[in-house]
Write an enzyme that holds these catalytic residues in place. Structure first.
Site, PDB file in Angstrom:
ATOM      1  CB  CYS A 137      -0.882  -0.011   1.241  1.00 41.55           C
ATOM      2  SG  CYS A 137      -1.990   1.399   1.347  1.00 41.55           S
ATOM      3  CG  HIS A 179      -5.667  -2.545  -1.122  1.00 46.37           C
ATOM      4  ND1 HIS A 179      -4.596  -3.117  -0.473  1.00 46.37           N
ATOM      5  CD2 HIS A 179      -5.450  -1.202  -1.063  1.00 46.37           C
ATOM      6  CE1 HIS A 179      -3.773  -2.165  -0.043  1.00 46.37           C
ATOM      7  NE2 HIS A 179      -4.285  -0.989  -0.398  1.00 46.37           N
ATOM      8  CD  GLU A 180      -6.590   1.074  -3.944  1.00 45.82           C
ATOM      9  OE1 GLU A 180      -6.697   2.027  -3.151  1.00 45.82           O
ATOM     10  OE2 GLU A 180      -5.502   0.516  -4.195  1.00 45.82           O
ATOM     11  CG  HIS A 183      -7.273   2.751   1.154  1.00 44.46           C
ATOM     12  ND1 HIS A 183      -6.443   3.072   2.205  1.00 44.46           N
ATOM     13  CD2 HIS A 183      -6.505   2.058   0.272  1.00 44.46           C
ATOM     14  CE1 HIS A 183      -5.226   2.596   1.974  1.00 44.46           C
ATOM     15  NE2 HIS A 183      -5.231   1.972   0.800  1.00 44.46           N
TER      16      HIS A 183
HETATM   17 NI    NI Z   1      -3.636   1.002  -0.172  1.00 42.61          NI
END
Ligand code: NI
Length: 218
Positions: A137, A179-180, A183
């Site tokens: 990341c 993953h995004e 966030h």
């Molecule tokens: Ni990331």
């Protein structure tokens, strides 16, 4: 005061508080980040920028979706993600200091592997059985980890031209979407990882890379 009246009073007060806490349009901070950032933006890192990276992101309203600021933001996020100093496969707005639901994802499942923007994105369903795979990341340099993710996702989002889309994605891009999108809910891959380790190669390749904040950053 009778209980019903008291309940509606509390509801009204809560409503007013929520309304005043959810600003309409771009906030002054968001405008500052969009306007003052270089084409390669400052990327928030842990633990220094945990207040932003751990916050929940909100959707864009109709006016913001059609604004010039959004075009500039998408352009700068793209340049940041593709800059050799970062060279990532995805980025989420909180990583550049803006708590809004927008991510950029490299589409490994499309010809030419384009990097595309996704506005007001959400994951509708996680499909299949979780499988472990390596992740890194931009906000957690220079670590890597092993995370178990679903092999397929169904996502809903708005394209920059305003078109709403629902689609299924599989393969590595499905991992990047998970993953995004994490966030946007203040979740980092290290929260889900089986193991996290220092990636010596990454650190060596990026020696000299600056994590200095711009002077106008709050
Ligand atoms: Ni990331």
């Amino acid at each position: 005061m009778n209980p019903i009246r008291r309940t509606s009073c509390i509801a009204l007060t809560l409503g007013l508080i929520l309304c005043s806490c959810t600003p309409k349009g771009w906030t002054e901070w968001e405008k500052t980040v969009i306007e003052r950032s270089d084409s390669v933006m400052y990327v928030c890192v842990m633990p220094r920028d945990s207040a932003i990276l751990r916050a929940h992101s909100r959707n864009f309203g109709q006016e913001e979706l059609q604004s010039a600021q959004l075009k500039t933001l998408l352009d700068k996020m793209y340049r940041t993600l593709t800059d050799p100093s970062q060279d990532g496969v995805g980025i989420a707005a909180p990583q550049i200091g803006i708590n809004r639901r927008v991510i950029l994802v490299m589409r490994y499942d499309k010809p030419g592997q384009p990097i595309e923007p996704y506005l007001n994105i959400q994951i509708d369903s996680l499909l299949g059985e979780k499988e472990p795979g390596p992740e890194g990341c931009l906000s957690l340099p220079p670590y890597r980890g092993i995370v178990r993710r679903y092999p397929r996702v169904q996502i809903s989002y708005v394209k920059p031209d305003g078109t709403p889309v629902t689609e299924k994605v599989e393969g590595y891009s499905a991992i990047i979407f998970q993953h995004e999108c994490d966030h946007l809910d203040g979740i980092l891959y290290t929260d889900r990882a089986d193991t996290v380790f220092v990636n010596e190669k990454w650190a060596a390749e990026r020696q000299g890379f600056s994590y200095e904040k711009p002077d106008w950053w709050r």
